[in-house]
Design a protein around this motif. Sequence first.
Motif, PDB file in Angstrom:
ATOM      1  N   GLU A 201     -18.819  10.337  -2.521  1.00 13.13           N
ATOM      2  CA  GLU A 201     -17.710   9.904  -3.677  1.00 13.13           C
ATOM      3  C   GLU A 201     -18.083   8.415  -3.911  1.00 13.13           C
ATOM      4  O   GLU A 201     -18.104   7.924  -5.314  1.00 13.13           O
ATOM      5  N   ILE A 202     -18.505   7.911  -2.812  1.00 11.57           N
ATOM      6  CA  ILE A 202     -18.123   5.729  -3.099  1.00 11.57           C
ATOM      7  C   ILE A 202     -19.978   6.152  -4.130  1.00 11.57           C
ATOM      8  O   ILE A 202     -19.567   5.041  -4.999  1.00 11.57           O
ATOM      9  N   ALA A 203     -20.881   6.365  -3.737  1.00 12.75           N
ATOM     10  CA  ALA A 203     -21.472   6.041  -4.179  1.00 12.75           C
ATOM     11  C   ALA A 203     -22.505   7.216  -5.593  1.00 12.75           C
ATOM     12  O   ALA A 203     -23.325   6.129  -5.895  1.00 12.75           O
ATOM     13  N   ALA A 204     -22.131   7.955  -5.501  1.00 10.94           N
ATOM     14  CA  ALA A 204     -22.845   9.127  -7.012  1.00 10.94           C
ATOM     15  C   ALA A 204     -21.780   9.893  -6.891  1.00 10.94           C
ATOM     16  O   ALA A 204     -22.262   9.922  -8.468  1.00 10.94           O
TER      17      ALA A 204
ATOM     18  N   ALA B 109       0.836  -1.531  -0.053  1.00  8.41           N
ATOM     19  CA  ALA B 109      -0.243  -0.221   0.043  1.00  8.41           C
ATOM     20  C   ALA B 109       0.745   1.698   0.038  1.00  8.41           C
ATOM     21  O   ALA B 109       0.377   2.767  -0.930  1.00  8.41           O
ATOM     22  N   ALA B 110       1.418   1.022   0.574  1.00  6.29           N
ATOM     23  CA  ALA B 110       2.936   2.198   0.920  1.00  6.29           C
ATOM     24  C   ALA B 110       3.524   2.256  -0.610  1.00  6.29           C
ATOM     25  O   ALA B 110       3.467   3.918  -1.078  1.00  6.29           O
ATOM     26  N   LYS B 111       3.826   1.512  -1.539  1.00  4.46           N
ATOM     27  CA  LYS B 111       4.234   1.849  -2.960  1.00  4.46           C
ATOM     28  C   LYS B 111       3.617   2.650  -3.783  1.00  4.46           C
ATOM     29  O   LYS B 111       3.629   3.669  -4.328  1.00  4.46           O
ATOM     30  N   ALA B 112       2.161   1.927  -3.150  1.00  2.42           N
ATOM     31  CA  ALA B 112       1.193   2.311  -4.221  1.00  2.42           C
ATOM     32  C   ALA B 112       0.640   4.222  -4.044  1.00  2.42           C
ATOM     33  O   ALA B 112      -0.097   4.878  -4.623  1.00  2.42           O
ATOM     34  N   PHE B 113       0.513   4.082  -2.539  1.00  6.82           N
ATOM     35  CA  PHE B 113       0.763   5.599  -2.046  1.00  6.82           C
ATOM     36  C   PHE B 113       1.788   6.678  -2.904  1.00  6.82           C
ATOM     37  O   PHE B 113       1.813   7.474  -3.329  1.00  6.82           O
TER      38      PHE B 113
ATOM     39  N   MET C 269      -6.163   0.385  -3.145  1.00  4.98           N
ATOM     40  CA  MET C 269      -7.777   0.333  -2.224  1.00  4.98           C
ATOM     41  C   MET C 269      -7.571   0.845  -0.481  1.00  4.98           C
ATOM     42  O   MET C 269      -7.410   1.388   0.194  1.00  4.98           O
ATOM     43  N   LEU C 270      -6.430   0.270  -0.271  1.00  2.00           N
ATOM     44  CA  LEU C 270      -5.857   0.335   0.790  1.00  2.00           C
ATOM     45  C   LEU C 270      -5.304   0.978   1.350  1.00  2.00           C
ATOM     46  O   LEU C 270      -5.093   2.187   2.188  1.00  2.00           O
ATOM     47  N   ALA C 271      -4.041   2.219   0.240  1.00  4.73           N
ATOM     48  CA  ALA C 271      -3.586   3.009   0.073  1.00  4.73           C
ATOM     49  C   ALA C 271      -4.026   4.181   0.396  1.00  4.73           C
ATOM     50  O   ALA C 271      -4.170   5.044   1.709  1.00  4.73           O
ATOM     51  N   TRP C 272      -5.827   4.095  -0.288  1.00  3.23           N
ATOM     52  CA  TRP C 272      -6.324   5.132  -0.155  1.00  3.23           C
ATOM     53  C   TRP C 272      -6.920   5.348   1.585  1.00  3.23           C
ATOM     54  O   TRP C 272      -7.713   6.806   2.038  1.00  3.23           O
ATOM     55  N   LEU C 273      -7.543   3.885   1.737  1.00  2.25           N
ATOM     56  CA  LEU C 273      -8.461   4.316   2.755  1.00  2.25           C
ATOM     57  C   LEU C 273      -7.347   4.843   4.259  1.00  2.25           C
ATOM     58  O   LEU C 273      -7.803   5.740   5.043  1.00  2.25           O
TER      59      LEU C 273
ATOM     60  N   ASN D 207     -16.127  11.875  -8.182  1.00  6.72           N
ATOM     61  CA  ASN D 207     -14.313  12.883  -8.141  1.00  6.72           C
ATOM     62  C   ASN D 207     -14.363  12.525  -6.847  1.00  6.72           C
ATOM     63  O   ASN D 207     -15.346  11.772  -5.870  1.00  6.72           O
ATOM     64  N   GLY D 208     -13.142  12.870  -6.078  1.00  7.90           N
ATOM     65  CA  GLY D 208     -12.758  12.794  -4.940  1.00  7.90           C
ATOM     66  C   GLY D 208     -12.084  11.370  -4.215  1.00  7.90           C
ATOM     67  O   GLY D 208     -11.844  10.389  -5.768  1.00  7.90           O
ATOM     68  N   MET D 209     -11.353  11.245  -3.285  1.00 16.30           N
ATOM     69  CA  MET D 209     -10.494  10.186  -2.479  1.00 16.30           C
ATOM     70  C   MET D 209     -12.373   9.096  -2.245  1.00 16.30           C
ATOM     71  O   MET D 209     -11.353   7.767  -2.282  1.00 16.30           O
ATOM     72  N   GLY D 210     -13.356   9.167  -2.283  1.00 12.77           N
ATOM     73  CA  GLY D 210     -14.100   8.466  -2.143  1.00 12.77           C
ATOM     74  C   GLY D 210     -14.723   7.474  -3.882  1.00 12.77           C
ATOM     75  O   GLY D 210     -14.351   6.180  -3.491  1.00 12.77           O
ATOM     76  N   TYR D 211     -14.618   8.320  -4.615  1.00 12.41           N
ATOM     77  CA  TYR D 211     -14.737   7.745  -6.110  1.00 12.41           C
ATOM     78  C   TYR D 211     -13.252   6.936  -5.909  1.00 12.41           C
ATOM     79  O   TYR D 211     -12.946   5.594  -7.052  1.00 12.41           O
ATOM     80  N   ALA D 212     -12.520   7.360  -6.084  1.00  9.19           N
ATOM     81  CA  ALA D 212     -10.539   7.044  -6.426  1.00  9.19           C
ATOM     82  C   ALA D 212     -10.400   5.562  -5.561  1.00  9.19           C
ATOM     83  O   ALA D 212      -9.812   4.568  -6.337  1.00  9.19           O
ATOM     84  N   MET D 213     -11.280   5.762  -3.408  1.00 10.29           N
ATOM     85  CA  MET D 213     -10.990   4.666  -3.592  1.00 10.29           C
ATOM     86  C   MET D 213     -11.258   3.309  -4.331  1.00 10.29           C
ATOM     87  O   MET D 213     -11.439   2.169  -4.624  1.00 10.29           O
ATOM     88  N   MET D 214     -13.469   3.420  -5.258  1.00 11.02           N
ATOM     89  CA  MET D 214     -13.907   2.957  -5.386  1.00 11.02           C
ATOM     90  C   MET D 214     -13.557   1.594  -6.807  1.00 11.02           C
ATOM     91  O   MET D 214     -13.233   0.665  -6.944  1.00 11.02           O
ATOM     92  N   ILE D 215     -12.631   3.177  -7.607  1.00 12.61           N
ATOM     93  CA  ILE D 215     -11.750   2.410  -8.893  1.00 12.61           C
ATOM     94  C   ILE D 215     -11.015   1.765  -8.389  1.00 12.61           C
ATOM     95  O   ILE D 215     -10.502   1.197  -9.350  1.00 12.61           O
ATOM     96  N   ALA D 216     -10.660   1.810  -7.192  1.00 15.62           N
ATOM     97  CA  ALA D 216      -9.052   0.809  -7.050  1.00 15.62           C
ATOM     98  C   ALA D 216      -9.991  -0.539  -6.568  1.00 15.62           C
ATOM     99  O   ALA D 216      -9.206  -1.629  -6.673  1.00 15.62           O
ATOM    100  N   GLN D 217     -11.085  -0.381  -5.814  1.00 15.20           N
ATOM    101  CA  GLN D 217     -11.885  -1.806  -5.147  1.00 15.20           C
ATOM    102  C   GLN D 217     -11.921  -2.656  -6.764  1.00 15.20           C
ATOM    103  O   GLN D 217     -11.801  -3.482  -7.087  1.00 15.20           O
ATOM    104  N   GLN D 218     -12.443  -1.496  -7.685  1.00 16.92           N
ATOM    105  CA  GLN D 218     -13.166  -2.149  -9.288  1.00 16.92           C
ATOM    106  C   GLN D 218     -12.176  -2.664  -9.943  1.00 16.92           C
ATOM    107  O   GLN D 218     -12.404  -3.728 -10.704  1.00 16.92           O
ATOM    108  N   SER D 219     -11.202  -1.645  -9.742  1.00 14.71           N
ATOM    109  CA  SER D 219      -9.334  -2.277 -10.361  1.00 14.71           C
ATOM    110  C   SER D 219      -9.188  -3.224 -10.233  1.00 14.71           C
ATOM    111  O   SER D 219      -7.448  -4.426 -10.598  1.00 14.71           O
TER     112      SER D 219
END
Length: 256
Positions: free
Chosen positions: A199-202, A44-48, A223-227, A205-217
């Motif tokens: 951002e996760i739901a709708a 996660a640190a490397k991804a961050f 995802m852990l880095a964003w969390l 944009n933003g950190m929530g959307y970025a974390m959701m995209i990491a999960q979908q990818s």
Amino acid sequence: MTENRFLRWLRPWVFPVVLVGAFEWYARRAAALGSDALAPPTAAAKAFAGAAMDGSLWTATGFTLGTAALGLLQGAVLGIALGVVLGLSRRAAQLGSVSIEVLRPVPSVALIPLAMLGFGFGVRMELAIVAFATFWPLLVLVQAAVQQVEPRLLEVSRVLGLSARERAFKIVLPAIVPRLFVALRLGVAVALVVAVTVEIAANPNGMGYAMMIAQQSFDPALMLAWLGWIGIVGFAVNAGMLMLQRAVSRRMGVPS
């Protein structure tokens, strides 16, 4: 003396370090058994670092903090103003009690479909939901703080012939500064949580959307880095609010 100060500084970090170490061991063990659902903190640190280098970390963080701050500002202005009015006027508090108790329990995320119809995707929809979520705790806490202001202070203000505005700014607000900052710290936490949730739901944009995209990818490290980064941002914002509270309290001569 210096050693004791260093130990006091070090003590709160012992449990987080142990927890991260335990999670590192568990994630590596799970990977060795064939699971790819978890990533160790080192990955996660490397991804961050990668997200920080390509700029996506700062863009998403700026968007989330900006919308959370603007939504909090709207909710705080309305919540503090109405809280002072309801705290000073028993009649107004009685008139508004039913409306407040009916609307206050409504989950802010339940308004996402309605906000999307009214504002569409984007900043305005997120601002509306964050403002709604932060309005209620600030209203309730400020109203309770105003009701506990020393009655003799209000009696003196009436004897001096102060207007309602002067009474609010010269008597009430200085008296509730410590509790007001407790309410604002709660509002900051609520604003950040709700902004990320929206951002996760709708909102794309933003950190929530970025974390959701990491999960979908299927990128658990990112995802852990964003969390972890969201937690660090929340910690930093709360620390900033504590520093602001102490500075304002010292300036106003109020114990922090």
